[in-house]
Design an enzyme around this catalytic site. Structure first.
Site, PDB file in Angstrom:
ATOM      1  N   ARG A  48      97.421   8.503 142.876  1.00 31.19           N
ATOM      2  CA  ARG A  48      97.610   9.193 141.590  1.00 31.19           C
ATOM      3  C   ARG A  48      96.301   9.804 141.116  1.00 31.19           C
ATOM      4  O   ARG A  48      96.240  10.970 140.716  1.00 31.19           O
ATOM      5  CB  ARG A  48      98.139   8.181 140.558  1.00 31.19           C
ATOM      6  CG  ARG A  48      98.377   8.716 139.139  1.00 31.19           C
ATOM      7  CD  ARG A  48      98.792   7.540 138.258  1.00 31.19           C
ATOM      8  NE  ARG A  48      99.220   7.925 136.913  1.00 31.19           N
ATOM      9  CZ  ARG A  48      98.412   8.055 135.874  1.00 31.19           C
ATOM     10  NH1 ARG A  48      97.101   7.862 136.014  1.00 31.19           N
ATOM     11  NH2 ARG A  48      98.896   8.371 134.678  1.00 31.19           N
ATOM     12  N   GLN A  98     105.409  10.982 134.904  1.00 30.31           N
ATOM     13  CA  GLN A  98     104.478  10.469 133.898  1.00 30.31           C
ATOM     14  C   GLN A  98     103.151  11.218 133.914  1.00 30.31           C
ATOM     15  O   GLN A  98     102.492  11.381 132.889  1.00 30.31           O
ATOM     16  CB  GLN A  98     104.261   8.966 134.133  1.00 30.31           C
ATOM     17  CG  GLN A  98     103.488   8.277 133.029  1.00 30.31           C
ATOM     18  CD  GLN A  98     102.294   7.515 133.563  1.00 30.31           C
ATOM     19  OE1 GLN A  98     101.592   7.983 134.451  1.00 30.31           O
ATOM     20  NE2 GLN A  98     102.074   6.340 133.015  1.00 30.31           N
ATOM     21  N   GLN A 140      92.880   5.087 130.837  1.00 31.83           N
ATOM     22  CA  GLN A 140      91.562   5.704 131.045  1.00 31.83           C
ATOM     23  C   GLN A 140      90.840   5.886 129.712  1.00 31.83           C
ATOM     24  O   GLN A 140      91.445   6.222 128.701  1.00 31.83           O
ATOM     25  CB  GLN A 140      91.726   7.052 131.754  1.00 31.83           C
ATOM     26  CG  GLN A 140      90.515   7.479 132.541  1.00 31.83           C
ATOM     27  CD  GLN A 140      90.853   8.486 133.627  1.00 31.83           C
ATOM     28  OE1 GLN A 140      91.984   8.541 134.108  1.00 31.83           O
ATOM     29  NE2 GLN A 140      89.887   9.296 134.028  1.00 31.83           N
ATOM     30  N   SER A 197      99.455   5.100 129.954  1.00 34.84           N
ATOM     31  CA  SER A 197      99.123   6.013 131.051  1.00 34.84           C
ATOM     32  C   SER A 197      98.920   5.217 132.343  1.00 34.84           C
ATOM     33  O   SER A 197      99.842   4.571 132.806  1.00 34.84           O
ATOM     34  CB  SER A 197      97.901   6.865 130.684  1.00 34.84           C
ATOM     35  OG  SER A 197      97.726   7.909 131.601  1.00 34.84           O
ATOM     36  N   LEU A 198      97.708   5.230 132.935  1.00 35.84           N
ATOM     37  CA  LEU A 198      97.528   4.494 134.186  1.00 35.84           C
ATOM     38  C   LEU A 198      97.805   3.006 134.004  1.00 35.84           C
ATOM     39  O   LEU A 198      98.139   2.297 134.967  1.00 35.84           O
ATOM     40  CB  LEU A 198      96.124   4.716 134.754  1.00 35.84           C
ATOM     41  CG  LEU A 198      94.951   3.942 134.141  1.00 35.84           C
ATOM     42  CD1 LEU A 198      94.742   2.595 134.816  1.00 35.84           C
ATOM     43  CD2 LEU A 198      93.675   4.753 134.225  1.00 35.84           C
ATOM     44  N   HIS A 239      98.250  14.806 131.379  1.00 38.99           N
ATOM     45  CA  HIS A 239      99.539  14.696 130.678  1.00 38.99           C
ATOM     46  C   HIS A 239      99.993  16.051 130.122  1.00 38.99           C
ATOM     47  O   HIS A 239     100.481  16.154 129.001  1.00 38.99           O
ATOM     48  CB  HIS A 239      99.483  13.625 129.588  1.00 38.99           C
ATOM     49  CG  HIS A 239      99.341  12.246 130.149  1.00 38.99           C
ATOM     50  ND1 HIS A 239     100.351  11.631 130.853  1.00 38.99           N
ATOM     51  CD2 HIS A 239      98.295  11.391 130.161  1.00 38.99           C
ATOM     52  CE1 HIS A 239      99.931  10.434 131.268  1.00 38.99           C
ATOM     53  NE2 HIS A 239      98.687  10.269 130.865  1.00 38.99           N
TER      54      HIS A 239
END
Length: 317
Positions: free
Chosen positions: A119, A252, A11, A94-95, A203
């Site tokens: 998610r 995660q 992102q 991340s994603l 996160h």
């Protein structure tokens, strides 16, 4: 052939218009966007190609839009290289990890798209439960950053979100605690502290509700063992077992992204060439700070960058 790793951005890499060139020039890319529109029951292609920016950057749209564009770029690379360029390892920021999971065959296309949308939806819901904030810290070591974060715990959650490169670390947590940490970090000698325009403390343990919701969701997913090693964000370790992914995917969301350590592990294991697959050059920029000068990162995000990458790598054989 070089030892190649494919890496996928997260992102913040989104821009309106992304993927349109791929859609117009490659049948395999067009099919990815059409599948995403159908599976997610919304026009991801229109959001990518036309925005507007405000719509695109919303978490519920950004995650699926960025991933769809990465998968469209990946399929175009496969189409043009005719299977001559393959990854020995993969990871995503991340994603972006979901791009790596798709590449490694852990999930098929439909499952990958449904997973990233779930998610995003859960993370968006979590931001409404507790206000969070994030800041990028430039030019301060992580040990000193952690000392500053320890000093603000009485004000709320504050922790490291991303170990992006040796000079850039992202902090996350409750707004008041992050704001105070920003001050302490500046006083400790950081070159810059940049508050990020995000909707929540991603996160961090503020995402715990999303982690729990996603853990329930992934129980029913059809996962496969990875066909190539995936280096996972939460521990920067090689992962191939499908049940390990089932455990790590939810964690995660509320754990730190160990990106520096991920790239360092790949280098240690012999990777000498990276291809960033998806919009922009964010990861290529981080790699310049992590990797030795002789290690090159190529990019695939439109037809020009794709052709340059394919020609560049095939010329190295």
């Amino acid at each position: 052939m070089k030892n190649i790793a494919f890496i996928f951005p997260g992102q913040g890499s989104q821009t309106t218009g992304m993927g349109l060139d791929l859609y117009n020039n490659f049948a395999s890319s067009k099919k990815i966007y059409e599948t995403a529109d159908n599976v997610l029951n919304k026009s991801i292609s229109k959001i990518c190609f036309e925005g507007p920016d405000e719509t695109l950057k919303q978490t519920i749209n950004a995650q699926s839009a960025i991933l769809t564009t990465s998968l469209a770029a990946l399929e175009a690379l496969k189409e043009v290289s005719k299977g001559e360029i393959n990854a020995k390892m993969t990871a995503g920021h991340s994603l972006g990890e979901y791009g790596a999971l798709y590449l490694a065959g852990v999930m098929d296309l439909e499952t990958t798209l449904k997973a990233i949308q779930k998610r995003a939806d859960l993370m968006d819901e979590a931001t409404k439960l507790k206000t969070g904030a994030m800041s990028a810290v430039l030019g301060l070591d992580t040990h000193t950053i952690k000392q500053c974060l320890d000093k603000v715990q009485s004000l709320g959650v504050a922790q490291i979100a991303n170990y992006n490169d040796p000079t850039q670390t992202v902090i996350t947590g409750e707004a008041q605690a992050v704001e105070k940490a920003n001050e302490l970090i500046k006083e400790a000698g950081a070159k810059r502290v940049i508050p990020l325009a995000v909707s929540g403390g991603f996160h961090s343990i503020l995402m715990q509700s999303a982690t729990e919701g996603f853990a329930t969701f992934v129980k029913s997913l059809n996962l496969n063992n990875a066909e190539i090693p995936v280096i996972t964000n939460i521990d920067a370790k090689i992962t191939t077992d499908k049940e390990d992914f089932r455990v790590k995917m939810p964690k995660q969301i509320s754990s730190s992204v160990y990106w520096v350590q991920t790239i360092q592990l790949m280098l240690k294991d012999g990777i000498d060439t990276f291809i960033e697959i998806g919009n922009g050059k964010v990861l290529a920029g981080l790699n310049r700070k992590i990797c030795p000068a002789e290690v090159k990162t190529y990019n695939v995000y439109d037809s020009q960058s794709l052709n340059e990458t394919v020609n560049g790598i095939l010329s190295l054989v």
